[in-house]
Design a protein around this motif. Structure first.
Motif, PDB file in Angstrom:
ATOM      1  N   GLN A 159       0.850  -1.196   0.000  1.00 45.19           N
ATOM      2  CA  GLN A 159       0.000   0.000   0.000  1.00 45.19           C
ATOM      3  C   GLN A 159       0.885   1.246   0.000  1.00 45.19           C
ATOM      4  O   GLN A 159       1.862   1.311   0.762  1.00 45.19           O
ATOM      5  N   PHE A 160       0.550   2.188  -0.846  1.00 42.81           N
ATOM      6  CA  PHE A 160       1.303   3.445  -0.910  1.00 42.81           C
ATOM      7  C   PHE A 160       0.371   4.596  -0.545  1.00 42.81           C
ATOM      8  O   PHE A 160      -0.824   4.554  -0.860  1.00 42.81           O
ATOM      9  N   ALA A 161       0.946   5.611   0.100  1.00 43.08           N
ATOM     10  CA  ALA A 161       0.119   6.753   0.522  1.00 43.08           C
ATOM     11  C   ALA A 161      -0.490   7.430  -0.700  1.00 43.08           C
ATOM     12  O   ALA A 161       0.053   7.349  -1.809  1.00 43.08           O
ATOM     13  N   LYS A 162      -1.599   8.118  -0.446  1.00 42.42           N
ATOM     14  CA  LYS A 162      -2.345   8.794  -1.513  1.00 42.42           C
ATOM     15  C   LYS A 162      -1.474   9.765  -2.308  1.00 42.42           C
ATOM     16  O   LYS A 162      -1.652   9.949  -3.508  1.00 42.42           O
ATOM     17  N   ASP A 163      -0.525  10.410  -1.605  1.00 42.36           N
ATOM     18  CA  ASP A 163       0.268  11.430  -2.293  1.00 42.36           C
ATOM     19  C   ASP A 163       1.415  10.835  -3.114  1.00 42.36           C
ATOM     20  O   ASP A 163       2.166  11.559  -3.754  1.00 42.36           O
ATOM     21  N   VAL A 164       1.564   9.500  -3.084  1.00 40.97           N
ATOM     22  CA  VAL A 164       2.562   8.879  -3.969  1.00 40.97           C
ATOM     23  C   VAL A 164       1.857   8.646  -5.299  1.00 40.97           C
ATOM     24  O   VAL A 164       0.961   7.812  -5.399  1.00 40.97           O
TER      25      VAL A 164
END
Ligand code: HEM
Length: 362
Positions: A35-40
């Motif tokens: 899972q990657f943060a929204k801002d990535v």
């Protein structure tokens, strides 16, 4: 078991293309996605390789050179510029050349570009002169936006590849173990069929012109599909280790050799079956391997995995392997898949032999 979908909420859109998940589907064993943060919004995977006509010990200088850039930290107080994660891997190719590569990952294209400039990598790379170099060099870089990237892991705990930069883990996920699940994990495939370009292999005479003294840039191809599929048996107990080496490793190697030597039959331009090498000893003794393959489109990769005897032998072998171990498996498997636009690819080869990577593509 509560199952979640592998596509993060912020990348979910109304599907134009239905998923292939069977109704009321419960996969037989759990799997996870990174899972990657929204801002990535994008990431970078770079393969920086040095090629030698055999393993001679001269590769040490090449590794040190590349490491001097990768570990570049910038001015005091400045944000670190090097990759968020990198490791080394090696393969001897069918021509007998030893290829040692750094696999390096950044969290954004801007971060990668800043590093190439500030670390001096870019000016060093541009200045490479094939007359002066004792070895070949290659650079294969991918810049997928997050909707063009997916991962699957048999373990939620140990990350690999781009997932070393993850913010969390999603899972157990619904989309795995049925054919088509890879596509169902890709956000872009909700609305895009990801059609590639016609598979075109360079005629032999053209490839021959790409001789050892040239710098060649290969243009990107629409929706090229990249897979890095890894195996880690470092933590297996003796019984499982023996079974892995005896039953799984040989069929996996046969599958990778098929893609390497006959990839043109299935739309595969390049396949390297690589060993992770220890950063200190430089030995390939980490009990970790991966296949790194470039396909003309996702559909070709799907077709090979679903239909070709070599992946069916890997798949079938794994089911037997699991049964023999009563489904208590310590072997870890993962893959990361990228489907990239032409402008999200960079292939450059300096003094490499003509069968290296995408040099075979027309
Ligand atoms: C799917 C086994 C290596 C390509 C699968 C699946 C299994 C499997 C069980 C279905 C799994 C799921 O979706 O959860 C293995 C094992 C391997 C191995 C045990 C090594 C020991 C590879 C390699 C490649 C590859 C090296 C390519 C370079 C694929 C692809 C799929 C797949 C593309 C997805 C098919 C789809 O979802 O449509 N494999 N595999 N596999 N495998 Fe492998």
């Amino acid at each position: 078991m509560t199952l979640v979908t592998a596509i993060p909420d912020h990348l979910q859109v109304e599907r134009i293309i239905p998923a292939s998940t069977p109704a009321n589907y419960e996969p037989p064993f759990p799997a996870y996605s990174a899972q990657f943060a929204k801002d990535v919004s994008s990431l970078v995977m770079a393969v920086i390789g040095a090629q030698f006509p055999g393993k001679t010990g001269k590769e040490e200088a090449a590794i040190s050179k590349v490491n001097s850039f990768l570990t570049f930290s910038g001015e005091a107080g400045e944000e670190a510029l090097g990759p968020a994660f990198s490791e080394w891997a090696a393969v001897t190719d069918p021509k007998g050349y030893y290829n040692i590569t750094a696999l390096a990952y950044w969290k954004s294209e801007e971060a990668y570009q800043r590093w190439t400039t500030k670390s001096g990598f870019s000016s060093w790379w541009e200045s490479l002169d094939t007359q002066e170099q004792e070895n070949g060099w290659f650079l294969e870089v991918f810049f997928p936006t997050m909707d063009r990237f997916e991962t699957v892991f048999s373990s939620g705990e140990i990350p690999e590849g781009a997932a070393e930069m993850r913010d969390g883990v999603v899972g157990p996920i619904k989309e795995h173990v049925y054919w088509g699940s890879m596509r169902d994990r890709l956000a872009i495939a909700q609305t895009d069929t990801l059609k590639g370009e016609e598979f075109l292999k360079a005629p032999a005479e053209q490839a021959q012109n790409g001789n050892l003294s040239r710098r060649i840039r290969v243009p990107g191809k629409q929706n090229l599909a990249i897979i890095r599929s890894g195996q880690d048996w470092a933590d297996t107990a003796p019984e499982e280790r023996k079974l892995y080496i005896k039953t799984m490793h040989p069929v996996l190697e046969a599958g990778m050799n098929f893609l390497r030597d006959h990839g043109d039959e299935v739309g595969c331009y390049s396949c390297r079956f690589m060993d992770i090498v220890d950063p200190i000893t430089r030995n390939a003794d980490k009990d970790r391997t991966f296949g790194l393959a470039y396909f003309d489109e996702l559909a070709s990769l799907e077709k090979w995995s679903r239909e070709h005897p070599t992946h069916l032998a890997i798949f079938g072998g794994f089911l037997k392997y699991a049964a023999q171990l009563n489904n208590v498996i310590t072997l870890r498997l993962f893959h990361e898949v990228l489907v990239v636009k032409p402008e999200q690819q960079l292939f450059e080869y300096v003094g490499c032999h003509p069968e290296t990577g995408m040099l075979v593509a027309k």
